[in-house]
Write an enzyme that holds these catalytic residues in place. Structure first.
Site, PDB file in Angstrom:
ATOM      1  N   CYS A  55       0.863  -1.187   0.000  1.00  0.00           N
ATOM      2  CA  CYS A  55       0.000   0.000   0.000  1.00  0.00           C
ATOM      3  C   CYS A  55       0.901   1.240   0.000  1.00  0.00           C
ATOM      4  O   CYS A  55       2.122   1.126   0.170  1.00  0.00           O
ATOM      5  CB  CYS A  55      -0.868   0.007   1.252  1.00  0.00           C
ATOM      6  SG  CYS A  55       0.145  -0.010   2.746  1.00  0.00           S
ATOM      7  N   GLU A 174      -0.102  -0.492  16.066  1.00  0.00           N
ATOM      8  CA  GLU A 174      -0.830   0.708  15.622  1.00  0.00           C
ATOM      9  C   GLU A 174      -1.863   1.120  16.674  1.00  0.00           C
ATOM     10  O   GLU A 174      -1.996   2.316  16.999  1.00  0.00           O
ATOM     11  CB  GLU A 174      -1.532   0.451  14.283  1.00  0.00           C
ATOM     12  CG  GLU A 174      -2.275   1.685  13.795  1.00  0.00           C
ATOM     13  CD  GLU A 174      -3.183   1.405  12.615  1.00  0.00           C
ATOM     14  OE1 GLU A 174      -2.752   0.716  11.667  1.00  0.00           O
ATOM     15  OE2 GLU A 174      -4.340   1.876  12.656  1.00  0.00           O
ATOM     16  N   ASN A 311      -3.960  -6.903   8.122  1.00  0.00           N
ATOM     17  CA  ASN A 311      -4.724  -6.727   6.875  1.00  0.00           C
ATOM     18  C   ASN A 311      -4.698  -7.992   6.031  1.00  0.00           C
ATOM     19  O   ASN A 311      -5.669  -8.322   5.358  1.00  0.00           O
ATOM     20  CB  ASN A 311      -4.235  -5.487   6.124  1.00  0.00           C
ATOM     21  CG  ASN A 311      -2.981  -5.739   5.332  1.00  0.00           C
ATOM     22  OD1 ASN A 311      -3.063  -6.211   4.196  1.00  0.00           O
ATOM     23  ND2 ASN A 311      -1.823  -5.481   5.903  1.00  0.00           N
ATOM     24  N   SER A 371       1.613  -5.456   3.034  1.00  0.00           N
ATOM     25  CA  SER A 371       3.053  -5.433   3.330  1.00  0.00           C
ATOM     26  C   SER A 371       3.810  -6.499   2.544  1.00  0.00           C
ATOM     27  O   SER A 371       4.945  -6.827   2.872  1.00  0.00           O
ATOM     28  CB  SER A 371       3.267  -5.612   4.835  1.00  0.00           C
ATOM     29  OG  SER A 371       2.469  -6.640   5.337  1.00  0.00           O
TER      30      SER A 371
END
Ligand code: SF4
Length: 400
Positions: A55, A174, A311, A371
């Site tokens: 991303c 995060e 993700n 990633s």
């Protein structure tokens, strides 16, 4: 100008680009992109999701780490944890001489003045930034803009006495960084909820109050200091870890909206309930692309990415609803045409499955987490075709 804090790159892109291409590019993926995200090879059709892999936030963080090595050849360079959740990328950075710091805040013990510390794409808690600044380190901050956007919302809530309810994994870097933003404000609070089940528990408490001790024992690890559910659920604002399953985040927002309305009535909502969808567009696009890919009828799906990548796991969860799906960490997990090492949906264990590629398998869908570099996708395809014994690399690219 502050010479110890960098957030905007060093202008060395042209210098590092050849190295990035060598480390992460895949010609096979380039060919597929140019061919409607499809490749026919070895009697198989490979279908690639239309949004996949790196991303914008990850791309920027990796570029910035490479630029840092070029910019500070005479300094020790540390990375605060993993730059992203991908072992292949992390090994590459280690080979370039970047040292990874693992563990709690004492992981910074060996870091000294003038050392360079790279902050990963998902950010670090405010206390760690303060510690590094106090030590006099050179900080290269690659925190993604989409994560900064979540922080902005949480800080806005905290400033106006609204409790942040964060849909995320309490132990994820995060989310830790996100809830730490509330500590910048006096008497600001947060609550982290992992899934629908925990959201339902919070909703019941909002509507009926009830067992405060039971509530606190359930959420003891995931609330702010001195959190009091009776007082601190009166005004709430929602935020998400950017990589959560977007459909679940929206559902949780709706559950909380209904609970708050039942407790306080419609007329109070504008003052008591705040919600911004902070799932990042890259996460959303990759999740949507997996749903789209199912319409192309793959016989099975391969999802490539770190086993601890949030993700990637959500891409797995979506794909597994439609097709047999194998989540592999990298191309090497495809052991043969008969065996594959993978982590099933909903499991924490990595297993080896035999008989995954059947003689009648014709269409293989592929996607990769935010990633995962393209070369891991290309190598996976190459291995599958080679295991079928049908083709070599040049014919695979159509240049034979
Ligand atoms: S997944 Fe989204 S928030 Fe995370 S680094 Fe990528 S773009 Fe940024």
């Amino acid at each position: 100008m502050d010479r110890t804090y960098f957030q905007k790159g060093f202008g060395l892109r042209a210098e590092i680009r050849p190295q990035l291409l060598e480390n992460y590019r895949s010609q096979i993926v380039d060919v597929m992109r140019a061919n409607d995200f499809k490749l026919e090879a070895g009697g198989l059709t490979f279908l690639l999701a239309m949004e996949f892999g790196f991303c914008y936030g990850v791309e920027r963080a990796i570029e910035y780490a490479y630029e840092t090595v070029a910019k500070f050849p005479d300094h020790r360079i540390f990375l605060s944890g993993e730059i992203i959740h991908n072992p292949y990328v992390n090994h590459r950075l280690q080979r370039m001489g970047i040292r990874f710091l693992h563990g709690g805040t004492n992981r910074y013990d060996e870091v000294q003045q003038d050392d360079v510390v790279v902050i990963p794409a998902f950010g670090v808690p405010t206390s760690e930034m303060e510690l590094l600044a106090k030590k006099g380190c050179i900080i290269v901050d690659t925190t993604c803009g989409s994560v900064l956007n979540v922080w902005k919302n949480v800080e806005r809530y905290a400033r106006s006495g609204v409790t942040s309810v964060i849909h995320g994994k309490f132990e994820h870097e995060e989310t830790e960084a996100t809830f730490s933003r509330t500590t910048l404000f006096a008497d600001a609070h947060y609550l982290v909820i992992r899934d629908r089940k925990e959201a339902a528990h919070v909703c019941n408490y909002i509507v009926d109050r009830g067992d405060k001790l039971g509530f606190m024992s359930r959420f003891q690890r995931s609330v702010s200091k001195d959190f009091d559910p009776e007082r601190h659920l009166e005004r709430i604002g929602l935020a998400n870890q950017t990589t959560m399953l977007s459909s679940e985040s929206l559902e949780i927002a709706n559950m909380l909206r209904v609970a708050m309305t039942r407790r306080y009535g419609h007329h109070e909502m504008a003052a008591r309930f705040f919600s911004f969808d902070t799932i990042c567009s890259a996460t959303q696009d990759r999740q949507d692309a997996v749903r789209e890919l199912q319409k192309r009828n793959p016989d099975l799906m391969i999802v490539i990415g770190g086993y601890n990548s949030s993700n990637t796991n959500n891409l797995l969860n979506i794909a597994a609803r439609f097709s047999p799906t194998y989540h592999v960490e990298d191309a090497a997990c495809i052991l043969s045409a008969e065996a594959i090492r993978h982590k099933p949906a909903g499991s924490k264990e990595v297993i080896v499955t035999h008989g995954w590629l059947l003689p009648e398998t014709a269409r293989i869908g592929i996607t990769a987490g935010a990633s995962t570099p393209n070369n891991q996708i290309g190598e996976s395809i190459e291995r599958i075709v080679n295991f079928r014994g049908k083709m070599n690399y040049a014919t695979l690219l159509g240049v034979d």
